[in-house]
Design a protein around this motif. Structure first.
Motif, PDB file in Angstrom:
ATOM      1  N   GLY A  16     -12.253  19.576   0.673  1.00  0.00           N
ATOM      2  CA  GLY A  16     -11.182  20.145   1.496  1.00  0.00           C
ATOM      3  C   GLY A  16     -10.826  19.313   2.712  1.00  0.00           C
ATOM      4  N   VAL A  17     -11.279  18.069   2.765  1.00  0.00           N
ATOM      5  CA  VAL A  17     -10.985  17.184   3.892  1.00  0.00           C
ATOM      6  C   VAL A  17      -9.742  16.360   3.559  1.00  0.00           C
ATOM      7  N   PRO A  18      -8.718  16.361   4.399  1.00  0.00           N
ATOM      8  CA  PRO A  18      -7.549  15.507   4.149  1.00  0.00           C
ATOM      9  C   PRO A  18      -7.964  14.039   4.175  1.00  0.00           C
ATOM     10  N   ALA A  19      -7.613  13.290   3.153  1.00  0.00           N
ATOM     11  CA  ALA A  19      -8.078  11.907   3.042  1.00  0.00           C
ATOM     12  C   ALA A  19      -7.016  11.049   2.382  1.00  0.00           C
ATOM     13  N   VAL A  20      -7.016   9.768   2.731  1.00  0.00           N
ATOM     14  CA  VAL A  20      -6.128   8.800   2.088  1.00  0.00           C
ATOM     15  C   VAL A  20      -6.930   7.587   1.655  1.00  0.00           C
ATOM     16  N   ASP A  21      -6.447   6.943   0.607  1.00  0.00           N
ATOM     17  CA  ASP A  21      -7.050   5.725   0.078  1.00  0.00           C
ATOM     18  C   ASP A  21      -6.022   4.606   0.205  1.00  0.00           C
ATOM     19  N   LEU A  22      -6.316   3.603   1.023  1.00  0.00           N
ATOM     20  CA  LEU A  22      -5.434   2.441   1.153  1.00  0.00           C
ATOM     21  C   LEU A  22      -5.934   1.375   0.183  1.00  0.00           C
ATOM     22  N   ILE A  23      -5.196   1.199  -0.900  1.00  0.00           N
ATOM     23  CA  ILE A  23      -5.632   0.318  -1.974  1.00  0.00           C
ATOM     24  C   ILE A  23      -4.416  -0.230  -2.700  1.00  0.00           C
ATOM     25  N   ASP A  24      -4.378  -1.544  -2.885  1.00  0.00           N
ATOM     26  CA  ASP A  24      -3.320  -2.185  -3.659  1.00  0.00           C
ATOM     27  C   ASP A  24      -3.807  -2.319  -5.093  1.00  0.00           C
ATOM     28  N   TRP A  25      -3.503  -1.297  -5.892  1.00  0.00           N
ATOM     29  CA  TRP A  25      -4.023  -1.236  -7.256  1.00  0.00           C
ATOM     30  C   TRP A  25      -3.432  -2.322  -8.148  1.00  0.00           C
ATOM     31  N   SER A  26      -2.353  -2.962  -7.694  1.00  0.00           N
ATOM     32  CA  SER A  26      -1.759  -4.027  -8.493  1.00  0.00           C
ATOM     33  C   SER A  26      -2.493  -5.356  -8.333  1.00  0.00           C
ATOM     34  N   LEU A  68       0.824  -1.196   0.000  1.00  0.00           N
ATOM     35  CA  LEU A  68       0.000   0.000   0.000  1.00  0.00           C
ATOM     36  C   LEU A  68       0.862   1.250   0.000  1.00  0.00           C
ATOM     37  N   PRO A  69       1.517   1.545  -1.143  1.00  0.00           N
ATOM     38  CA  PRO A  69       2.165   2.841  -1.250  1.00  0.00           C
ATOM     39  C   PRO A  69       1.117   3.945  -1.253  1.00  0.00           C
ATOM     40  N   ARG A  70       1.558   5.187  -1.129  1.00  0.00           N
ATOM     41  CA  ARG A  70       0.599   6.305  -1.095  1.00  0.00           C
ATOM     42  C   ARG A  70      -0.109   6.408  -2.436  1.00  0.00           C
ATOM     43  N   GLU A  71      -1.438   6.269  -2.405  1.00  0.00           N
ATOM     44  CA  GLU A  71      -2.245   6.525  -3.612  1.00  0.00           C
ATOM     45  C   GLU A  71      -2.025   7.977  -4.014  1.00  0.00           C
ATOM     46  N   GLY A  72      -1.899   8.221  -5.314  1.00  0.00           N
ATOM     47  CA  GLY A  72      -1.379   9.489  -5.796  1.00  0.00           C
ATOM     48  C   GLY A  72      -2.072  10.742  -5.330  1.00  0.00           C
ATOM     49  N   SER A  73      -3.380  10.690  -5.061  1.00  0.00           N
ATOM     50  CA  SER A  73      -4.101  11.892  -4.634  1.00  0.00           C
ATOM     51  C   SER A  73      -4.232  11.995  -3.117  1.00  0.00           C
ATOM     52  N   SER A  74      -3.754  10.990  -2.378  1.00  0.00           N
ATOM     53  CA  SER A  74      -3.952  10.956  -0.926  1.00  0.00           C
ATOM     54  C   SER A  74      -3.152  12.037  -0.217  1.00  0.00           C
ATOM     55  N   ASP A  75      -3.733  12.558   0.855  1.00  0.00           N
ATOM     56  CA  ASP A  75      -3.122  13.652   1.596  1.00  0.00           C
ATOM     57  C   ASP A  75      -1.806  13.209   2.236  1.00  0.00           C
ATOM     58  N   PRO A  76      -0.708  13.926   1.989  1.00  0.00           N
ATOM     59  CA  PRO A  76       0.594  13.511   2.538  1.00  0.00           C
ATOM     60  C   PRO A  76       0.634  13.510   4.063  1.00  0.00           C
ATOM     61  N   GLY A  77      -0.056  14.451   4.708  1.00  0.00           N
ATOM     62  CA  GLY A  77      -0.024  14.514   6.159  1.00  0.00           C
ATOM     63  C   GLY A  77      -0.699  13.312   6.799  1.00  0.00           C
ATOM     64  N   VAL A  78      -1.876  12.935   6.301  1.00  0.00           N
ATOM     65  CA  VAL A  78      -2.552  11.755   6.841  1.00  0.00           C
ATOM     66  C   VAL A  78      -1.749  10.500   6.496  1.00  0.00           C
ATOM     67  N   TRP A  79      -1.159  10.483   5.311  1.00  0.00           N
ATOM     68  CA  TRP A  79      -0.333   9.334   4.921  1.00  0.00           C
ATOM     69  C   TRP A  79       0.854   9.152   5.867  1.00  0.00           C
ATOM     70  N   ARG A  80       1.480  10.241   6.297  1.00  0.00           N
ATOM     71  CA  ARG A  80       2.582  10.108   7.257  1.00  0.00           C
ATOM     72  C   ARG A  80       2.101   9.511   8.568  1.00  0.00           C
ATOM     73  N   ARG A  81       0.897   9.878   8.983  1.00  0.00           N
ATOM     74  CA  ARG A  81       0.330   9.287  10.196  1.00  0.00           C
ATOM     75  C   ARG A  81       0.127   7.777  10.018  1.00  0.00           C
ATOM     76  N   VAL A  82      -0.364   7.375   8.843  1.00  0.00           N
ATOM     77  CA  VAL A  82      -0.586   5.957   8.581  1.00  0.00           C
ATOM     78  C   VAL A  82       0.734   5.197   8.653  1.00  0.00           C
ATOM     79  N   ARG A  83       1.755   5.712   7.999  1.00  0.00           N
ATOM     80  CA  ARG A  83       3.044   5.016   7.996  1.00  0.00           C
ATOM     81  C   ARG A  83       3.659   4.964   9.385  1.00  0.00           C
ATOM     82  N   ALA A  84       3.488   6.016  10.164  1.00  0.00           N
ATOM     83  CA  ALA A  84       4.007   6.005  11.535  1.00  0.00           C
ATOM     84  C   ALA A  84       3.298   4.945  12.374  1.00  0.00           C
ATOM     85  N   ALA A  85       1.980   4.814  12.187  1.00  0.00           N
ATOM     86  CA  ALA A  85       1.228   3.791  12.911  1.00  0.00           C
ATOM     87  C   ALA A  85       1.676   2.398  12.487  1.00  0.00           C
TER      88      ALA A  85
END
Length: 301
Positions: free
Chosen positions: A257-267, A211-228
């Motif tokens: 305008g809501v920071p959001a991430v998509d956890l998806i294995d597009w492969s 689950l790399p960062r989906e291209g449109s996902s918010d970087p700040g929320v993504w950093r939280r996900v990776r830290a968790a």
């Protein structure tokens, strides 16, 4: 199922990683077939019950194909609503028979939303959507069960669990955002200003999930996900890189305008086919994502 800019790649998947100079460089990771041969690492935390989550996957698949508005999906929705804290239905306006399933753990406003879609494709016949997205729905529900009995910091945000109806397009379309995502668009419209961040789960249950960062996902929320993920010992599931941008149920939140991430294995090689079945899932993948999301939401302040 989802609209995306797909890259032509030979002998492996390319994700994009920033170098020391800030320039984006391609980074090769293992091919989907190679990754499917190995399980996700075992988490060091043991809050999430993966066996219970896998039983919830089977409950959904037992109903067969479950397109939006179908009797079989409405029957499943009744079962899912009863499993969410303070579970309720919210109708999707202008789409008779469609309804989101919403639950909530109290906290400060605005809330963090954890979501997944619970409908399946209407085609091809026999499509049951084990990874698209029964595994994600089961994970959302099991995370909600875990967090109900987990201490969180003082002032922690409310957490809403939203199972979106009508994510899939009801007919062939050249504009997925316009014709699909019906439940998530309705939720965003009905709850303006009520969401501080959104985490979407989609293809998260396949063996060897990445689950790399989906291209449109918010970087700040993504950093939280990776830290968790690092905190619970499953950082390799969330590699440092970007994949393509995908039009999914997080998109209406981003547009609002809501920071959001998509956890998806597009492969995921079986997407949108009748081979997206229970035997393509790995409990280890569901466990790694479930423990990550529990840690993310348990510590959010």
């Amino acid at each position: 199922m989802l609209a995306a800019l797909q890259l032509a790649i030979v002998a492996g998947l390319l994700v994009w990683r920033a170098g020391d100079d800030g320039a984006a460089r391609p980074q090769r990771v293992a091919s989907p077939s190679a990754r499917a041969a190995r399980d996700a690492p075992a988490p060091t935390a043991h809050r999430f019950d993966r066996a219970r989550a896998m039983r919830l996957v089977r409950l959904q698949l037992a109903a067969g194909q479950r397109p939006a508005g179908s009797p079989q999906l409405r029957a499943v929705a009744e079962r899912l609503r009863a499993l969410l804290p303070a579970g309720r239905f919210e109708d999707v306006p202008d789409h008779p028979g469609l309804r989101n399933v919403v639950g909530e753990i109290p906290g400060t406003a605005p809330a963090v939303v954890l979501g997944a879609h619970y409908d399946t494709e209407y085609h091809p016949p026999g499509f049951v959507g084990a990874n698209d997205a029964a595994a994600a729905v089961a994970t959302v529900i099991e995370v909600s069960r875990t967090l109900r009995r987990t201490a969180r910091p003082a002032g922690a945000p409310a957490i809403r669990f939203v199972l979106f109806d009508g994510e899939e397009e009801p007919k062939p379309t050249d504009d997925f955002y316009r014709d699909a995502l019906r439940g998530s668009k309705a939720y965003v419209t009905a709850h303006p200003g009520e969401t501080r961040a959104m985490v979407l789960l989609d293809y998260i249950g396949n063996r060897g999930v990445q689950l790399p960062r989906e291209g449109s996902s918010d970087p700040g929320v993504w950093r939280r996900v990776r830290a968790a993920a690092a905190q619970v010992g499953v950082a390799p599931v969330f590699p440092d890189g970007d994949e393509v941008s995908i039009t999914d149920d997080h998109a209406p939140f981003l547009r609002a305008g809501v920071p959001a991430v998509d956890l998806i294995d597009w492969s995921y090689r079986y997407k949108d086919t009748v081979n997206d079945t229970y035997n393509k899932l790995a409990p280890a993948s569901v466990d790694a994502v479930g423990e990550t999301v529990v840690e993310l939401l348990r510590t959010w302040r």
